[in-house]
Design a protein around this motif. Structure first.
Motif, PDB file in Angstrom:
ATOM      1  N   GLY A   1      38.988  34.773  42.759  1.00  0.00           N
ATOM      2  CA  GLY A   1      39.870  35.943  42.799  1.00  0.00           C
ATOM      3  C   GLY A   1      39.847  36.818  41.558  1.00  0.00           C
ATOM      4  N   LYS A   2      38.740  36.780  40.803  1.00  0.00           N
ATOM      5  CA  LYS A   2      38.658  37.583  39.578  1.00  0.00           C
ATOM      6  C   LYS A   2      38.747  39.080  39.862  1.00  0.00           C
ATOM      7  CE  LYS A   2      34.714  35.640  38.737  1.00  0.00           C
ATOM      8  NZ  LYS A   2      34.743  34.615  39.777  1.00  0.00           N
ATOM      9  N   SER A   3      37.923  39.515  40.810  1.00  0.00           N
ATOM     10  CA  SER A   3      37.898  40.947  41.106  1.00  0.00           C
ATOM     11  C   SER A   3      39.232  41.380  41.709  1.00  0.00           C
ATOM     12  CB  SER A   3      36.751  41.276  42.062  1.00  0.00           C
ATOM     13  OG  SER A   3      35.530  40.874  41.481  1.00  0.00           O
ATOM     14  N   THR A   4      39.788  40.526  42.547  1.00  0.00           N
ATOM     15  CA  THR A   4      41.084  40.827  43.160  1.00  0.00           C
ATOM     16  C   THR A   4      42.157  40.954  42.080  1.00  0.00           C
ATOM     17  OG1 THR A   4      40.372  39.524  45.056  1.00  0.00           O
ATOM     18  CG2 THR A   4      42.721  40.056  44.933  1.00  0.00           C
TER      19      THR A   4
ATOM     20  N   ASP B   1      49.981  31.288  46.405  1.00  0.00           N
ATOM     21  CA  ASP B   1      50.549  31.514  47.742  1.00  0.00           C
ATOM     22  C   ASP B   1      49.977  30.540  48.769  1.00  0.00           C
ATOM     23  OD1 ASP B   1      48.190  33.206  47.107  1.00  0.00           O
ATOM     24  OD2 ASP B   1      48.325  33.831  49.208  1.00  0.00           O
TER      25      ASP B   1
ATOM     26  N   THR C   1      30.746  39.339  43.384  1.00  0.00           N
ATOM     27  CA  THR C   1      30.343  40.144  42.246  1.00  0.00           C
ATOM     28  C   THR C   1      28.982  39.647  41.771  1.00  0.00           C
ATOM     29  OG1 THR C   1      32.655  40.316  41.632  1.00  0.00           O
ATOM     30  CG2 THR C   1      31.058  40.937  39.959  1.00  0.00           C
TER      31      THR C   1
HETATM   32  N1  GTP Z   1      45.614  34.084  49.534  1.00  0.00           N
HETATM   33  C1  GTP Z   1      45.051  34.562  48.428  1.00  0.00           C
HETATM   34  N2  GTP Z   1      43.793  35.022  48.479  1.00  0.00           N
HETATM   35  C2  GTP Z   1      43.242  35.511  47.354  1.00  0.00           C
HETATM   36  C3  GTP Z   1      43.952  35.555  46.119  1.00  0.00           C
HETATM   37  N3  GTP Z   1      43.131  36.099  45.196  1.00  0.00           N
HETATM   38  C4  GTP Z   1      41.959  36.393  45.807  1.00  0.00           C
HETATM   39  N4  GTP Z   1      42.024  36.029  47.123  1.00  0.00           N
HETATM   40  C5  GTP Z   1      40.944  36.171  48.105  1.00  0.00           C
HETATM   41  O1  GTP Z   1      39.826  35.405  47.713  1.00  0.00           O
HETATM   42  C6  GTP Z   1      38.603  36.034  48.079  1.00  0.00           C
HETATM   43  C7  GTP Z   1      37.685  36.204  46.891  1.00  0.00           C
HETATM   44  O2  GTP Z   1      38.252  37.105  45.943  1.00  0.00           O
HETATM   45  P1  GTP Z   1      37.372  37.903  44.858  1.00  0.00           P
HETATM   46  O3  GTP Z   1      38.360  38.639  44.054  1.00  0.00           O
HETATM   47  O4  GTP Z   1      36.273  38.646  45.489  1.00  0.00           O
HETATM   48  O5  GTP Z   1      36.774  36.686  44.051  1.00  0.00           O
HETATM   49  P2  GTP Z   1      35.881  36.698  42.717  1.00  0.00           P
HETATM   50  O6  GTP Z   1      36.393  35.634  41.845  1.00  0.00           O
HETATM   51  O7  GTP Z   1      35.835  38.058  42.147  1.00  0.00           O
HETATM   52  O8  GTP Z   1      34.465  36.271  43.289  1.00  0.00           O
HETATM   53  P3  GTP Z   1      33.003  36.476  42.613  1.00  0.00           P
HETATM   54  O9  GTP Z   1      33.071  37.740  41.869  1.00  0.00           O
HETATM   55  O10 GTP Z   1      32.032  36.542  43.714  1.00  0.00           O
HETATM   56  O11 GTP Z   1      32.755  35.326  41.726  1.00  0.00           O
HETATM   57  C8  GTP Z   1      39.005  37.366  48.713  1.00  0.00           C
HETATM   58  O12 GTP Z   1      38.988  37.203  50.118  1.00  0.00           O
HETATM   59  C9  GTP Z   1      40.421  37.577  48.206  1.00  0.00           C
HETATM   60  O13 GTP Z   1      41.184  38.369  49.065  1.00  0.00           O
HETATM   61  C10 GTP Z   1      45.287  35.054  46.114  1.00  0.00           C
HETATM   62  O14 GTP Z   1      45.999  35.065  45.100  1.00  0.00           O
HETATM   63  N5  GTP Z   1      45.786  34.565  47.284  1.00  0.00           N
END
Ligand code: GTP
Ligand code: MG
Lengths: 301, 426
Positions: B26-29, B156, B79
């Motif tokens: 969830g880094k990007s999120t 959550d 990412t």
């Molecule tokens: N339920 C829930 N889902 C989450 C949360 N944070 C992220 N997600 C979900 O997790 C998935 C991956 O999130 P990204 O933000 O793309 O993850 P990332 O860490 O950036 O992934 P990479 O950049 O590929 O390493 C997405 O479907 C998000 O919507 C959270 O706090 N709760």
């Protein structure tokens, strides 16, 4: 007056460092100058980096022939004042030589045609580094760009094999035929540029300030109706409005915004309070989600 | 959240942060959420996110779309390359490097961490501490990133359970006991990036947590305290010789000051010649100053006509770095072509480039804290190892632990000029 340099903004320190690396690492660098606020900022930074010597590289403008006359006049005057060489290469010449085809229709623009003229000029002068004013906050594909971005013989950007950039070490080693695009203000936001122009009292072309202009509205954006460069339907009504421009690209792809900001202070507060990004006023980016990434792969700045 | 006011428009303080954590943690999120909750997303960018989220059939806003800018990234929902994201509050300006979580892209994570003073390591609350967590903590510790926030995300999805949070915290604390750089500050925060709990705003769904939100913590960090300070080092980038009438004899040494400050009148030594002189003037553009502060780009003139050129270094008398033709360092290898003992590379140390030969690969260091591997004959992509280099001429360096800038270097492949590794001198 302060006796130490700690008040100097970190973004300026970084940009000056980059300018000096370019001058030291490359044999034939050039600063791409469009007459827009970002390239005007670059010129000031270059001036600071090498003072009391002159800027040790020329400026080059790729003229689409559709630039605002105010910018052209400004460009010529600035180069003269600085005593640096100004190279101009024209998109019209590339069209006349049959190298590119003019677009037609409602959204015709010469913006993407610039690429061919730019690549030809790089080849003609054997430039090994081109300094540009792109910023990472402008657009999401730009957010991935390196400060030293290596391009192959065809000017192409390979986003998957970019060199890692660690600490502030910039690796400008290239092979014959390759060149590097350099972005000293990568880490600046639009607001950073405007506040810098304000603080440094840098002169910018008049079209950045509110003025009366004949315009028409299309797709919710305001287009210049002067000079007949933007194709206009008969039913698109021309009206005089008080407007200014936030970016000055090619007239055919740069929309104006309603504004009464007649001074730099007013422009800065307008930008600060604005809720739309400057690229929101660029029609070329609205063409598709990945518009910029595609153009960059083809050698666009 | 108030936006920057006019007095603070010119950036004085920029805090650089890198994210870390495994794929989909969830880094990007999280970054998208920070932008959204600080009202840093312009309306056109927000519209684009709303539109794409809808197209993908989500009933929520996919904030990762704010940073995943490449077509391949949006298609795969991951990412691939570091994105740089900018936002400001009334207190500070921030640059966040959104780094990829996939193991294959660990080098991009190293890159992101190299320029940061703070890191946010994300952990998926459902998965807890995994191998990638070890690796990312190891790298942030190796690179001596001063502030680490461990964000336990997706709370959550575990019913905001305090037990889960505590269990992860205690697993992570075990890692901390193995770290090399002990002065690193570590803060744990339970969050939901998706829902926005404890990211910018406090939440009432985790009444058991009384600590700060991520942004509150970042806002409180003192920039001077998180930056690494050492002794002043002035690598000469460029010699300015205007040869004009007004500045006929001007010879200015242009560069950036690292580690500490330099003053007019300081007795300095130019390396490698070891010639002594005094600082005569310090310029930033056309203005003269008494002091060149850390990190500023200045031009220095000296009292004496001594021979100094690019790659040389000006330091204070009695405060010399190590001058040597060989050194041992921890390196992070970033290329698919293996590093082998006996191979020649170019080493770029600051603005100085020298030809180097790999003298010995001592051992590989497993970045998951499982120990070292001896008798290795080559290093592959993402390997970390202790290596000795021999150089064709001396360089002037400090140990990385004493000087983050003067103790680091990059390795350049002589065949294709690519940057293939990063090193930290021991
Ligand atoms: N339920 C829930 N889902 C989450 C949360 N944070 C992220 N997600 C979900 O997790 C998935 C991956 O999130 P990204 O933000 O793309 O993850 P990332 O860490 O950036 O992934 P990479 O950049 O590929 O390493 C997405 O479907 C998000 O919507 C959270 O706090 N709760
Ligand atoms: Mg991501």
């Amino acid at each position: 007056m302060s006796t130490n340099t700690s008040h100097i903004n970190p973004l300026e320190n970084e940009a000056i460092y980059i300018m000096r690396e370019v001058a030291a690492q490359f044999e034939k660098p050039v600063l791409l100058f469009s007459g827009g606020k970002d390239s005007i900022t670059l010129v000031r930074l270059a001036q600071k980096a090498f003072w009391p010597a002159k800027i040790p590289f020329p400026l080059m403008h790729i003229d689409t022939g559709h630039n605002f006359p105010e910018t052209i006049e400004f460009r010529d005057r600035l180069a003269k004042e600085l005593g640096v060489e100004l190279i101009v290469r024209n998109v019209q010449d590339s069209i006349d030589a049959g190298k590119v085809k003019e677009e037609s229709g409602r959204y015709a623009s010469r913006n993407s045609l610039q690429t061919t003229t730019l690549l030809d000029a790089i080849e003609e002068f054997k430039f090994d580094a081109c300094i540009g004013g792109a910023r990472r906050d402008e657009e999401k594909a730009r957010a991935k760009e390196r400060i030293f971005s290596v391009r192959d013989d065809f000017g192409q950007w390979d986003e998957k094999s970019q060199r890692p950039e660690l600490f502030d070490m910039l690796n400008g080693d290239i092979e014959l035929g390759q060149n590097v695009r350099v972005f000293p203000i990568s880490n600046w936001t639009e607001l950073d540029v405007w506040s810098y122009i304000q603080k440094e009292e840098i002169e910018i072309p008049s079209i950045y300030f509110a003025h009366k202009r004949k315009t028409f509205v299309r797709d919710g954006m305001i287009w210049s109706a002067e000079d007949d460069i933007v194709f206009r339907d008969a039913e698109e009504i021309v009206e005089e409005r008080l407007v200014r421009f936030r970016t000055v690209g090619d007239m055919s792809c740069t929309a104006a915004v309603l504004s009464d900001a007649v001074s730099i202070d007013k422009v800065v507060s307008e930008i600060r309070d604005s809720s739309i990004s400057e690229r929101g006023a660029r029609i070329d980016d609205k063409r598709s989600e990945a518009a910029m990434e595609k153009r960059k792969q083809q050698g666009y700045f | 959240m108030p936006r920057a006011n006019s007095q603070q428009l010119i950036k004085m303080e920029v805090l650089k942060i890198a994210t870390a954590g495994s794929v989909d943690d969830g880094k990007s999120t999280l970054i998208g959420r920070i932008l959204y909750d600080t009202k840093s997303l312009t309306s056109d960018k927000l519209e684009a996110i709303e539109k794409t989220s809808k197209q993908k059939g989500y009933d929520y806003l996919d904030f990762s779309l704010a940073t995943d800018g490449l077509v391949a990234e949006r298609e795969q929902g991951i990412t691939i390359d570091v994105a740089h994201i900018y936002f400001s509050t009334a207190k500070k300006s921030y640059i966040i490097a959104d780094t990829p979580g996939h193991v294959e892209y660990t080098r991009n994570m190293v890159t992101g961490a190299s320029t940061s003073q703070a890191a946010i390591i994300l952990i998926d609350a459902r998965k807890g501490v995994i191998e990638q967590t070890n690796r990312h903590f190891f790298i942030n510790n190796l690179l001596r990133v001063k502030e680490v926030i461990v964000a336990i995300n997706k709370m959550d999805l575990v019913d905001y359970s305090e037990e889960t949070y505590n269990a992860i915290k205690s697993d992570f604390s075990e890692l901390m006991s193995k770290r090399d750089y002990e002065n690193q500050n570590i803060t744990f925060i339970p969050v939901s990036a998706l829902k926005g709990d404890n990211v910018v705003n406090k939440t009432d769904v985790m009444p058991w947590y009384n600590g700060e939100t991520i942004l509150e913590h970042l806002e409180r960090l003192d920039l001077a305290a998180v930056s690494n300070v050492g002794t002043p080092r002035f690598p000469v980038q460029y010699v300015i010789r205007p040869k004009t009438e007004d500045f006929h004899d001007f010879r200015g040494f242009a560069g950036k000051v690292y580690g500490g400050e330099l003053n007019v009148g300081d007795t300095v030594v130019a390396l490698p010649s070891q010639t002594k002189s005094k600082i005569k003037e310090i310029y930033a553009y056309d203005k003269k100053y008494q002091t060149a502060s850390r990190r500023s780009s200045v031009t220095i003139t000296l009292e004496d006509e001594i021979n100094v050129s690019r790659g040389d270094m000006i330091v204070k008398e009695g405060d010399l770095p190590t001058i040597d033709k060989q050194f041992t360092a921890t390196i992070a290898w970033m290329d698919s072509d293996q590093l082998k003992a006996g191979t020649k590379y170019v080493i770029q140390h600051g603005v100085n480039k020298v030809l180097a030969k790999v003298d010995k690969i001592h051992h590989k260091i497993n970045p998951d804290y499982s120990g070292i591997e001896e008798n290795v004959d080559g290093l592959g992509m993402n390997d970390i190892a202790k290596v000795t280099f021999k150089l064709n001429k001396p360089i002037f360096f400090d140990a990385f632990k004493n000087h983050r800038t003067n103790g680091s270097f990059i390795v350049i492949d002589t065949k294709n000029n690519n940057t293939v590794g990063a090193g930290f001198i021991q």
